[in-house]
Design a protein around this motif. Structure first.
Motif, PDB file in Angstrom:
ATOM      1  N   PHE A   1       0.830  -1.202   0.000  1.00  0.00           N
ATOM      2  CA  PHE A   1       0.000   0.000   0.000  1.00  0.00           C
ATOM      3  C   PHE A   1       0.870   1.260   0.000  1.00  0.00           C
ATOM      4  O   PHE A   1       0.543   2.255  -0.661  1.00  0.00           O
ATOM      5  N   SER A   2       1.966   1.222   0.750  1.00  0.00           N
ATOM      6  CA  SER A   2       2.846   2.390   0.806  1.00  0.00           C
ATOM      7  C   SER A   2       3.440   2.695  -0.564  1.00  0.00           C
ATOM      8  O   SER A   2       3.472   3.858  -0.994  1.00  0.00           O
ATOM      9  N   ILE A   3       3.897   1.662  -1.262  1.00  0.00           N
ATOM     10  CA  ILE A   3       4.491   1.875  -2.582  1.00  0.00           C
ATOM     11  C   ILE A   3       3.423   2.311  -3.581  1.00  0.00           C
ATOM     12  O   ILE A   3       3.665   3.171  -4.438  1.00  0.00           O
ATOM     13  N   TRP A   4       2.242   1.722  -3.468  1.00  0.00           N
ATOM     14  CA  TRP A   4       1.140   2.096  -4.373  1.00  0.00           C
ATOM     15  C   TRP A   4       0.785   3.572  -4.223  1.00  0.00           C
ATOM     16  O   TRP A   4       0.567   4.282  -5.213  1.00  0.00           O
ATOM     17  N   THR A   5       0.715   4.038  -2.994  1.00  0.00           N
ATOM     18  CA  THR A   5       0.247   5.406  -2.749  1.00  0.00           C
ATOM     19  C   THR A   5       1.379   6.409  -2.579  1.00  0.00           C
ATOM     20  O   THR A   5       1.131   7.565  -2.224  1.00  0.00           O
TER      21      THR A   5
ATOM     22  N   ALA B   1      -3.769  19.506 -13.069  1.00  0.00           N
ATOM     23  CA  ALA B   1      -4.439  18.459 -13.855  1.00  0.00           C
ATOM     24  C   ALA B   1      -3.482  17.318 -14.180  1.00  0.00           C
ATOM     25  O   ALA B   1      -3.874  16.142 -14.174  1.00  0.00           O
ATOM     26  N   ASP B   2      -2.211  17.656 -14.460  1.00  0.00           N
ATOM     27  CA  ASP B   2      -1.204  16.613 -14.720  1.00  0.00           C
ATOM     28  C   ASP B   2      -1.042  15.698 -13.509  1.00  0.00           C
ATOM     29  O   ASP B   2      -0.952  14.468 -13.634  1.00  0.00           O
ATOM     30  N   LYS B   3      -1.008  16.311 -12.333  1.00  0.00           N
ATOM     31  CA  LYS B   3      -0.790  15.528 -11.117  1.00  0.00           C
ATOM     32  C   LYS B   3      -1.988  14.629 -10.813  1.00  0.00           C
ATOM     33  O   LYS B   3      -1.816  13.478 -10.391  1.00  0.00           O
ATOM     34  N   PHE B   4      -3.199  15.135 -11.020  1.00  0.00           N
ATOM     35  CA  PHE B   4      -4.377  14.289 -10.810  1.00  0.00           C
ATOM     36  C   PHE B   4      -4.406  13.144 -11.824  1.00  0.00           C
ATOM     37  O   PHE B   4      -4.812  12.022 -11.501  1.00  0.00           O
ATOM     38  N   LEU B   5      -3.972  13.414 -13.053  1.00  0.00           N
ATOM     39  CA  LEU B   5      -3.911  12.357 -14.061  1.00  0.00           C
ATOM     40  C   LEU B   5      -2.879  11.307 -13.666  1.00  0.00           C
ATOM     41  O   LEU B   5      -3.111  10.094 -13.809  1.00  0.00           O
ATOM     42  N   LEU B   6      -1.745  11.756 -13.149  1.00  0.00           N
ATOM     43  CA  LEU B   6      -0.695  10.828 -12.724  1.00  0.00           C
ATOM     44  C   LEU B   6      -1.196   9.901 -11.620  1.00  0.00           C
ATOM     45  O   LEU B   6      -1.012   8.674 -11.692  1.00  0.00           O
ATOM     46  N   THR B   7      -1.831  10.454 -10.596  1.00  0.00           N
ATOM     47  CA  THR B   7      -2.323   9.606  -9.507  1.00  0.00           C
ATOM     48  C   THR B   7      -3.479   8.721  -9.969  1.00  0.00           C
ATOM     49  O   THR B   7      -3.659   7.622  -9.444  1.00  0.00           O
ATOM     50  N   SER B   8      -4.230   9.169 -10.971  1.00  0.00           N
ATOM     51  CA  SER B   8      -5.303   8.335 -11.518  1.00  0.00           C
ATOM     52  C   SER B   8      -4.733   7.101 -12.201  1.00  0.00           C
ATOM     53  O   SER B   8      -5.262   5.987 -12.066  1.00  0.00           O
ATOM     54  N   VAL B   9      -3.644   7.284 -12.941  1.00  0.00           N
ATOM     55  CA  VAL B   9      -3.004   6.159 -13.640  1.00  0.00           C
ATOM     56  C   VAL B   9      -2.481   5.140 -12.629  1.00  0.00           C
ATOM     57  O   VAL B   9      -2.637   3.925 -12.797  1.00  0.00           O
ATOM     58  N   VAL B  10      -1.850   5.631 -11.570  1.00  0.00           N
ATOM     59  CA  VAL B  10      -1.334   4.730 -10.531  1.00  0.00           C
ATOM     60  C   VAL B  10      -2.478   3.923  -9.921  1.00  0.00           C
ATOM     61  O   VAL B  10      -2.374   2.704  -9.730  1.00  0.00           O
ATOM     62  N   THR B  11      -3.576   4.604  -9.620  1.00  0.00           N
ATOM     63  CA  THR B  11      -4.726   3.928  -9.015  1.00  0.00           C
ATOM     64  C   THR B  11      -5.322   2.906  -9.970  1.00  0.00           C
ATOM     65  O   THR B  11      -5.711   1.801  -9.563  1.00  0.00           O
ATOM     66  N   LEU B  12      -5.398   3.259 -11.250  1.00  0.00           N
ATOM     67  CA  LEU B  12      -5.975   2.362 -12.256  1.00  0.00           C
ATOM     68  C   LEU B  12      -5.208   1.042 -12.343  1.00  0.00           C
ATOM     69  O   LEU B  12      -5.798  -0.039 -12.321  1.00  0.00           O
TER      70      LEU B  12
ATOM     71  N   LEU C   1      10.259  -3.708  -5.512  1.00  0.00           N
ATOM     72  CA  LEU C   1      11.544  -3.048  -5.738  1.00  0.00           C
ATOM     73  C   LEU C   1      11.580  -2.347  -7.092  1.00  0.00           C
ATOM     74  O   LEU C   1      12.252  -1.316  -7.249  1.00  0.00           O
ATOM     75  N   ILE C   2      10.843  -2.871  -8.076  1.00  0.00           N
ATOM     76  CA  ILE C   2      10.902  -2.311  -9.439  1.00  0.00           C
ATOM     77  C   ILE C   2      10.426  -0.859  -9.473  1.00  0.00           C
ATOM     78  O   ILE C   2      11.171   0.031  -9.921  1.00  0.00           O
ATOM     79  N   PRO C   3       9.187  -0.561  -9.024  1.00  0.00           N
ATOM     80  CA  PRO C   3       8.760   0.841  -9.084  1.00  0.00           C
ATOM     81  C   PRO C   3       9.523   1.751  -8.127  1.00  0.00           C
ATOM     82  O   PRO C   3       9.695   2.940  -8.411  1.00  0.00           O
TER      83      PRO C   3
ATOM     84  N   LEU D   1       4.908   6.586 -16.850  1.00  0.00           N
ATOM     85  CA  LEU D   1       5.379   5.203 -16.976  1.00  0.00           C
ATOM     86  C   LEU D   1       5.780   4.634 -15.616  1.00  0.00           C
ATOM     87  O   LEU D   1       5.419   3.501 -15.277  1.00  0.00           O
ATOM     88  N   ILE D   2       6.506   5.417 -14.822  1.00  0.00           N
ATOM     89  CA  ILE D   2       6.913   4.954 -13.497  1.00  0.00           C
ATOM     90  C   ILE D   2       5.686   4.790 -12.602  1.00  0.00           C
ATOM     91  O   ILE D   2       5.614   3.882 -11.768  1.00  0.00           O
ATOM     92  N   GLY D   3       4.700   5.679 -12.797  1.00  0.00           N
ATOM     93  CA  GLY D   3       3.447   5.544 -12.053  1.00  0.00           C
ATOM     94  C   GLY D   3       2.741   4.238 -12.373  1.00  0.00           C
ATOM     95  O   GLY D   3       2.166   3.588 -11.495  1.00  0.00           O
ATOM     96  N   LEU D   4       2.801   3.842 -13.646  1.00  0.00           N
ATOM     97  CA  LEU D   4       2.215   2.550 -14.037  1.00  0.00           C
ATOM     98  C   LEU D   4       2.866   1.415 -13.257  1.00  0.00           C
ATOM     99  O   LEU D   4       2.189   0.504 -12.780  1.00  0.00           O
ATOM    100  N   LEU D   5       4.180   1.462 -13.113  1.00  0.00           N
ATOM    101  CA  LEU D   5       4.891   0.416 -12.378  1.00  0.00           C
ATOM    102  C   LEU D   5       4.494   0.406 -10.903  1.00  0.00           C
ATOM    103  O   LEU D   5       4.340  -0.651 -10.294  1.00  0.00           O
ATOM    104  N   ALA D   6       4.310   1.609 -10.325  1.00  0.00           N
ATOM    105  CA  ALA D   6       3.948   1.687  -8.905  1.00  0.00           C
ATOM    106  C   ALA D   6       2.595   1.064  -8.635  1.00  0.00           C
ATOM    107  O   ALA D   6       2.314   0.628  -7.509  1.00  0.00           O
ATOM    108  N   GLY D   7       1.744   0.990  -9.658  1.00  0.00           N
ATOM    109  CA  GLY D   7       0.415   0.418  -9.484  1.00  0.00           C
ATOM    110  C   GLY D   7       0.416  -1.016  -8.997  1.00  0.00           C
ATOM    111  O   GLY D   7      -0.560  -1.465  -8.384  1.00  0.00           O
ATOM    112  N   ILE D   8       1.516  -1.762  -9.236  1.00  0.00           N
ATOM    113  CA  ILE D   8       1.521  -3.169  -8.824  1.00  0.00           C
ATOM    114  C   ILE D   8       1.388  -3.305  -7.311  1.00  0.00           C
ATOM    115  O   ILE D   8       0.953  -4.344  -6.819  1.00  0.00           O
TER     116      ILE D   8
END
Length: 460
Positions: free
Chosen positions: A51-55, A73-84, A114-116, A135-142
């Motif tokens: 959860f810590s790495i995700w958020t 708006a960029d920042k909200f989009l970034l956190t949306s991608v991570v959540t998705l 460790l990856i994200p 892209l890094i946000g996508l990795l953090a989603g795991i």
């Protein structure tokens, strides 16, 4: 009664328990409970780090000042991608427990964090492109997937009478990863440290979680992937009804966790340090109260607790709309914390409903004893991954709603109006599906056999 055996299965490596029967009280007392609690403890630790790495991006965006060139708006989009991504990976993570074993997959899933973390450590600096951050946000989603595998694993270890408490504690301990990383970030910001310091702190913690899982957790041979169960769960209307309700509780919790700091900085002009002093309180209390939501559901029925909880969430959101329009920061923060607490309480009560609903359906089919318990475990375990994934998508919706609200109105007020409407619908669905007949609207023509399943839903 044979005590639990942790002898390795002949065809598989690692710590495998061949016989597991938690519904049997003798089995449970003779060692089952001790093993289950041990696995719960280290499951919580791994899920907590996940959860810590995700958020972590809810915190990293606070570090990213004007020099990073990102708009709100960029920042909200970034956190949306991570959540998705965190929502989507919950489905395969659910099935991974049966493929690899609960212990083995906990080791793997912890190591994957460790990856994200290392990737974010390497690119977190001004001048990095927005697409790279995405892209890094996508990795953090795991990191969001750890919840699904952990809940599926712990669901198999505990008897039905203990599931509300165990699942609530497991999820609550994981959810605490949200305020903990925010608190660590507060300390780092306060000490004039940068985002790389925050990321560097978590790399050894990830390794520790993986090592402890390897040393102290177990796999259950009885947990098997059942494609038929997955299909049956997907076809069952209750899976999607509970998904809808879980969007309102967990979706709110994770969505607000990502968005709260940004709302404070964009709408109320708080600095990152000022925002960090406030953002951790809501997620912390919401996480701590989740086991209480499960316990209350065990005692009074998850449907009842969920119903009243949505009344509270709607009322709190109404006050938030007023505070937002009046630009009252003290009232806004106080009520937002209350909303976090209610979302955590509802997380516990809604997730407790899932095994109870499928157990009630098993009894309605005429099954009894272990046959009913096995049927309930089969479908509830299969449905949890889907429900957890859809529920997490609520966090995407919340961040996108805030993004649009700030683009259109310059504040989050429009988003809160939408959330209020959603909570009202959740209240209506909970009452209509799980409590309406139980409160006395069933007609006299309803036979006892027809009424029994509906009455039991009020207790789930």
């Amino acid at each position: 009664m044979t005590a639990p055996s942790t002898a390795p299965a002949s065809s598989r490596g690692g710590r495998w328990i061949e016989h597991w029967d938690p519904e049997n009280e003798t089995f449970w007392q003779q060692g089952g409970e001790k093993i289950a609690r041990r696995n719960l403890l280290f499951s919580v630790l791994s899920e907590h780090i996940g959860f810590s790495i995700w958020t972590m991006w809810s915190v990293l965006v606070l570090f990213m000042g004007p020099e990073y060139g990102l708009t709100p708006a960029d920042k909200f989009l970034l956190t949306s991608v991570v959540t998705l991504v965190g929502a989507v990976v919950r489905v395969p993570y659910t099935f991974a427990v049966a493929i690899f074993g609960g212990r083995n997959w906990t080791i793997i899933s912890a190591g994957l964090l460790l990856i994200p973390t290392v990737a974010a450590f390497s690119v977190m600096k001004p001048g990095t492109s927005f697409n790279t951050f995405l892209l890094i946000g996508l990795l953090a989603g795991i990191g969001g997937g750890n919840f699904a595998s952990s809940m599926t694993n712990i669901n198999a270890f505990f008897p039905l009478r203990k599931k509300g408490w165990a699942l609530g504690l497991n999820a609550g301990g994981g959810n605490i990863g949200v305020p903990v990383i925010q608190l660590v970030a507060l300390a780092v910001i306060g000490a004039s440290g940068g985002p790389r310091v925050l990321l560097g702190i978590y790399i050894p913690l990830i390794l520790l979680a993986a090592v402890l899982a390897a040393l102290y957790m177990d796999n259950l041979t009885s947990v098997k992937n059942d494609t038929g169960a997955a299909k049956d769960a997907a076809k069952d209307a209750h899976t999607w009804i509970m998904s809808f309700l879980y969007v309102g509780t967990f979706g709110s919790f994770i969505g607000y966790s990502f968005a709260f700091g940004q709302v404070l900085t964009n709408q109320f002009g708080r600095t990152p340090l000022q925002a960090a002093y406030l953002t951790f309180v809501g997620p912390l209390l919401g996480s701590l109260i989740r086991p209480l939501g499960g316990w209350l559901a065990d005692r009074y029925g998850g449907a009842r607790i969920t119903l009243y909880n949505y009344v509270g969430m709607a009322a709190a959101t109404g006050v938030l709309i007023y505070a937002s329009m009046q630009k009252s920061l003290p009232l806004f923060v106080a009520v937002f914390v209350v909303l976090f607490v209610l979302s955590g309480l509802g997380n516990g009560s809604t997730f407790k409903m899932i095994p109870g609903i499928f157990q009630a359906k098993a009894l309605a089919k005429g099954l009894e004893g272990e046959a009913a318990a096995a049927h309930g475990r089969r479908l509830s375990g299969a449905s949890m991954g889907l429900i957890g994934a859809v529920g997490a998508l609520g966090g995407v919706g919340i961040n996108m709603a805030f993004r649009q609200s700030f683009l259109s109105y310059g504040s989050g007020t429009g988003a809160f109006v939408a959330f209020l409407a959603y909570y009202g619908v959740c209240f209506a669905v909970t009452w209509a599906v799980y409590l309406r007949k139980a409160t006395g609207t069933a007609t006299a023509a309803t036979t006892a056999s027809e009424a029994k399943p509906q009455l039991s839903y009020a207790e789930v």
